[in-house]
Design a protein around this motif. Structure first.
Motif, PDB file in Angstrom:
ATOM      1  N   ASN A  65       0.022 -14.877  -5.264  1.00 19.83           N
ATOM      2  CA  ASN A  65      -0.924 -13.771  -5.967  1.00 19.83           C
ATOM      3  C   ASN A  65      -2.048 -13.705  -5.716  1.00 19.83           C
ATOM      4  O   ASN A  65      -2.452 -12.521  -5.444  1.00 19.83           O
ATOM      5  CB  ASN A  65      -0.053 -13.003  -6.761  1.00 19.83           C
ATOM      6  CG  ASN A  65       1.345 -12.805  -6.831  1.00 19.83           C
ATOM      7  OD1 ASN A  65       2.022 -12.710  -5.711  1.00 19.83           O
ATOM      8  ND2 ASN A  65       2.398 -13.130  -8.100  1.00 19.83           N
ATOM      9  N   ARG A  69      -4.379 -11.150  -3.506  1.00 20.77           N
ATOM     10  CA  ARG A  69      -5.438 -10.388  -3.592  1.00 20.77           C
ATOM     11  C   ARG A  69      -6.413 -11.294  -2.704  1.00 20.77           C
ATOM     12  O   ARG A  69      -7.934 -10.497  -2.346  1.00 20.77           O
ATOM     13  CB  ARG A  69      -4.839 -10.444  -4.641  1.00 20.77           C
ATOM     14  CG  ARG A  69      -4.143 -10.220  -5.523  1.00 20.77           C
ATOM     15  CD  ARG A  69      -4.775  -9.824  -6.988  1.00 20.77           C
ATOM     16  NE  ARG A  69      -4.705 -10.587  -7.755  1.00 20.77           N
ATOM     17  CZ  ARG A  69      -3.594 -11.438  -8.127  1.00 20.77           C
ATOM     18  NH1 ARG A  69      -2.331 -10.821  -8.295  1.00 20.77           N
ATOM     19  NH2 ARG A  69      -3.834 -12.786  -9.314  1.00 20.77           N
ATOM     20  N   GLN A  91      -2.017  -6.595   5.926  1.00 20.42           N
ATOM     21  CA  GLN A  91      -0.078  -5.285   5.679  1.00 20.42           C
ATOM     22  C   GLN A  91       0.281  -6.686   5.104  1.00 20.42           C
ATOM     23  O   GLN A  91       0.908  -6.153   4.209  1.00 20.42           O
ATOM     24  CB  GLN A  91      -0.179  -5.198   7.065  1.00 20.42           C
ATOM     25  CG  GLN A  91       0.807  -4.335   7.387  1.00 20.42           C
ATOM     26  CD  GLN A  91       2.063  -4.126   8.759  1.00 20.42           C
ATOM     27  OE1 GLN A  91       0.556  -4.753   9.805  1.00 20.42           O
ATOM     28  NE2 GLN A  91       2.691  -3.184   8.832  1.00 20.42           N
ATOM     29  N   LYS A  94      -0.389  -6.577   1.671  1.00 21.93           N
ATOM     30  CA  LYS A  94      -0.342  -5.405   0.803  1.00 21.93           C
ATOM     31  C   LYS A  94       1.429  -5.311   0.171  1.00 21.93           C
ATOM     32  O   LYS A  94       1.935  -5.341  -0.805  1.00 21.93           O
ATOM     33  CB  LYS A  94      -0.391  -4.380   1.427  1.00 21.93           C
ATOM     34  CG  LYS A  94      -2.201  -4.640   1.330  1.00 21.93           C
ATOM     35  CD  LYS A  94      -2.661  -2.965   1.787  1.00 21.93           C
ATOM     36  CE  LYS A  94      -4.094  -2.904   2.364  1.00 21.93           C
ATOM     37  NZ  LYS A  94      -4.603  -1.821   3.211  1.00 21.93           N
ATOM     38  N   ARG A  95       2.085  -6.173   1.675  1.00 27.39           N
ATOM     39  CA  ARG A  95       4.016  -5.394   1.634  1.00 27.39           C
ATOM     40  C   ARG A  95       4.163  -7.127  -0.149  1.00 27.39           C
ATOM     41  O   ARG A  95       5.388  -6.247  -0.492  1.00 27.39           O
ATOM     42  CB  ARG A  95       4.223  -5.589   2.926  1.00 27.39           C
ATOM     43  CG  ARG A  95       3.872  -5.131   3.671  1.00 27.39           C
ATOM     44  CD  ARG A  95       4.888  -4.919   5.116  1.00 27.39           C
ATOM     45  NE  ARG A  95       4.668  -4.597   5.641  1.00 27.39           N
ATOM     46  CZ  ARG A  95       4.831  -3.685   6.761  1.00 27.39           C
ATOM     47  NH1 ARG A  95       5.093  -4.645   7.421  1.00 27.39           N
ATOM     48  NH2 ARG A  95       4.934  -2.857   7.575  1.00 27.39           N
ATOM     49  N   LEU A  97       2.110  -8.232  -2.457  1.00 31.13           N
ATOM     50  CA  LEU A  97       2.003  -8.102  -3.462  1.00 31.13           C
ATOM     51  C   LEU A  97       3.064  -6.644  -3.968  1.00 31.13           C
ATOM     52  O   LEU A  97       3.216  -7.262  -5.303  1.00 31.13           O
ATOM     53  CB  LEU A  97       0.473  -7.481  -3.648  1.00 31.13           C
ATOM     54  CG  LEU A  97       0.529  -8.903  -3.482  1.00 31.13           C
ATOM     55  CD1 LEU A  97      -1.691  -8.096  -3.824  1.00 31.13           C
ATOM     56  CD2 LEU A  97      -0.415  -9.709  -4.719  1.00 31.13           C
ATOM     57  N   ALA A  98       3.499  -5.995  -3.296  1.00 26.53           N
ATOM     58  CA  ALA A  98       3.773  -4.671  -3.768  1.00 26.53           C
ATOM     59  C   ALA A  98       5.108  -5.566  -4.549  1.00 26.53           C
ATOM     60  O   ALA A  98       5.426  -4.856  -4.813  1.00 26.53           O
ATOM     61  CB  ALA A  98       4.371  -3.337  -2.569  1.00 26.53           C
ATOM     62  N   ARG A  99       5.991  -6.176  -3.308  1.00 28.57           N
ATOM     63  CA  ARG A  99       7.271  -6.593  -3.666  1.00 28.57           C
ATOM     64  C   ARG A  99       7.250  -7.791  -4.889  1.00 28.57           C
ATOM     65  O   ARG A  99       8.113  -7.691  -5.678  1.00 28.57           O
ATOM     66  CB  ARG A  99       7.776  -7.456  -2.447  1.00 28.57           C
ATOM     67  CG  ARG A  99       9.062  -8.407  -2.189  1.00 28.57           C
ATOM     68  CD  ARG A  99       9.464  -9.031  -0.808  1.00 28.57           C
ATOM     69  NE  ARG A  99       8.656 -10.232  -0.904  1.00 28.57           N
ATOM     70  CZ  ARG A  99       8.266  -9.818   0.157  1.00 28.57           C
ATOM     71  NH1 ARG A  99       8.449  -8.984   1.191  1.00 28.57           N
ATOM     72  NH2 ARG A  99       7.288 -10.774   0.730  1.00 28.57           N
ATOM     73  N   ASP A 100       6.637  -8.176  -4.889  1.00 29.48           N
ATOM     74  CA  ASP A 100       6.046  -9.403  -6.097  1.00 29.48           C
ATOM     75  C   ASP A 100       6.442  -8.048  -7.391  1.00 29.48           C
ATOM     76  O   ASP A 100       7.120  -8.246  -8.685  1.00 29.48           O
ATOM     77  CB  ASP A 100       4.806  -9.936  -7.004  1.00 29.48           C
ATOM     78  CG  ASP A 100       4.693 -11.382  -7.605  1.00 29.48           C
ATOM     79  OD1 ASP A 100       6.129 -11.423  -7.653  1.00 29.48           O
ATOM     80  OD2 ASP A 100       4.057 -10.516  -8.297  1.00 29.48           O
ATOM     81  N   VAL A 101       5.331  -7.098  -7.307  1.00 35.15           N
ATOM     82  CA  VAL A 101       5.399  -6.234  -8.607  1.00 35.15           C
ATOM     83  C   VAL A 101       6.781  -5.270  -8.819  1.00 35.15           C
ATOM     84  O   VAL A 101       7.099  -5.550 -10.099  1.00 35.15           O
ATOM     85  CB  VAL A 101       4.072  -5.012  -8.070  1.00 35.15           C
ATOM     86  CG1 VAL A 101       3.920  -3.631  -8.635  1.00 35.15           C
ATOM     87  CG2 VAL A 101       2.968  -5.628  -8.338  1.00 35.15           C
ATOM     88  N   ALA A 102       7.283  -4.802  -7.426  1.00 35.59           N
ATOM     89  CA  ALA A 102       8.693  -4.611  -8.012  1.00 35.59           C
ATOM     90  C   ALA A 102       9.208  -5.384  -8.349  1.00 35.59           C
ATOM     91  O   ALA A 102      10.427  -4.684  -9.086  1.00 35.59           O
ATOM     92  CB  ALA A 102       9.088  -3.690  -6.682  1.00 35.59           C
TER      93      ALA A 102
END
Length: 106
Positions: A65, A69, A91, A94-95, A97-102
């Protein structure tokens, strides 16, 4: 051959295995190689993405992560996917990191 792959060949002393085939390699060796390549190409967002993937394969999620970043702060590099499509490094970061947060929110 791109500069980062040429450097990786020199650093590893062997042919570079594409990212899609990397899981068959020792994840720790892949991390060490990509950390060295990252030091040689500190502004390459594509190298940061590859390093993040190597960290992930090695089970180092926090480091992955951090690398993702960091990729967002570097040059936005055009990458090739295993299927031959083109995608920007920002891109991808961002995808991922968004997947990890989800996943951690569940």
């Amino acid at each position: 051959m791109t500069l980062k792959f040429a450097i990786a060949i020199l650093v590893a002393g062997a042919a570079v295995v594409p990212a899609a085939a990397a899981p068959t390699r020792d994840p720790t060796a892949a991390v060490r190689t990509l950390e060295t390549v990252s030091q040689l190409s500190p502004n390459d967002g594509g190298v940061a993405i590859e390093l993040a993937a190597a960290y992930q394969r090695a089970g180092r999620t926090a480091d992955a992560n951090t690398a993702l970043r960091r990729a967002l702060t570097l040059d936005n590099a055009m990458l090739e996917t295993p299927t031959g499509d083109a995608v920007w490094s920002h891109q991808v970061a961002k995808r991922a990191l968004a997947r990890d947060v989800a996943l951690t929110a569940r």
